[in-house]
Enzyme design. Structure first.
Site, PDB file in Angstrom:
ATOM      1  N   GLY A  58       0.835  -1.197   0.000  1.00  0.00           N
ATOM      2  CA  GLY A  58       0.000   0.000   0.000  1.00  0.00           C
ATOM      3  C   GLY A  58       0.864   1.239   0.000  1.00  0.00           C
ATOM      4  O   GLY A  58       1.987   1.230   0.478  1.00  0.00           O
ATOM      5  N   GLU A  61      -1.998   5.784   2.242  1.00  0.00           N
ATOM      6  CA  GLU A  61      -2.241   6.289   3.589  1.00  0.00           C
ATOM      7  C   GLU A  61      -1.051   6.141   4.531  1.00  0.00           C
ATOM      8  O   GLU A  61      -1.039   6.744   5.595  1.00  0.00           O
ATOM      9  CB  GLU A  61      -3.467   5.596   4.173  1.00  0.00           C
ATOM     10  CG  GLU A  61      -4.721   5.979   3.403  1.00  0.00           C
ATOM     11  CD  GLU A  61      -5.937   5.185   3.828  1.00  0.00           C
ATOM     12  OE1 GLU A  61      -5.777   4.153   4.493  1.00  0.00           O
ATOM     13  OE2 GLU A  61      -7.045   5.609   3.484  1.00  0.00           O
TER      14      GLU A  61
END
Length: 102
Positions: A58, A61
């Site tokens: 990821g 965030e």
């Protein structure tokens, strides 16, 4: 993610009273815009994840997390007192310095 972290650290303030959010809408909730932030240079470390599918990780965030601490520590170092409440608005910094002087 860095911009979201900066918003959390210095501008975004969700005011509540008895569990009710007092801001009537997003027009009254200041979110930083691209014109409000400094130039950000990202450095990517390309290494495959051992746990994600196809080695993917990821990205969006993850940068949010360290920003609050980095900004808070920088301001604390500059003014000489610890800050304990985000966002670190000018008023909050002033009150922290004034409280430390007592």
């Amino acid at each position: 993610g860095i911009v979201q972290g900066l918003g959390y650290a210095i501008t975004e303030q969700l005011i509540q009273r008895d569990g009710v959010i007092l801001a009537p809408g997003f027009m009254d909730y200041y979110i930083p815009l691209s014109t409000d932030i400094p130039e950000i240079v990202s450095i990517f470390v390309e290494e495959q994840s051992k746990v994600g599918p196809f080695g993917l990780k990821g990205l969006g965030e993850a940068p949010i997390e360290p920003v609050l601490g980095a900004v808070g520590n920088a301001i604390s170092h500059a003014v000489g007192v610890p800050l304990r409440k985000a966002p670190f608005t000018p008023e909050e910094v002033y009150l922290s310095v004034k409280e430390a002087d007592r």
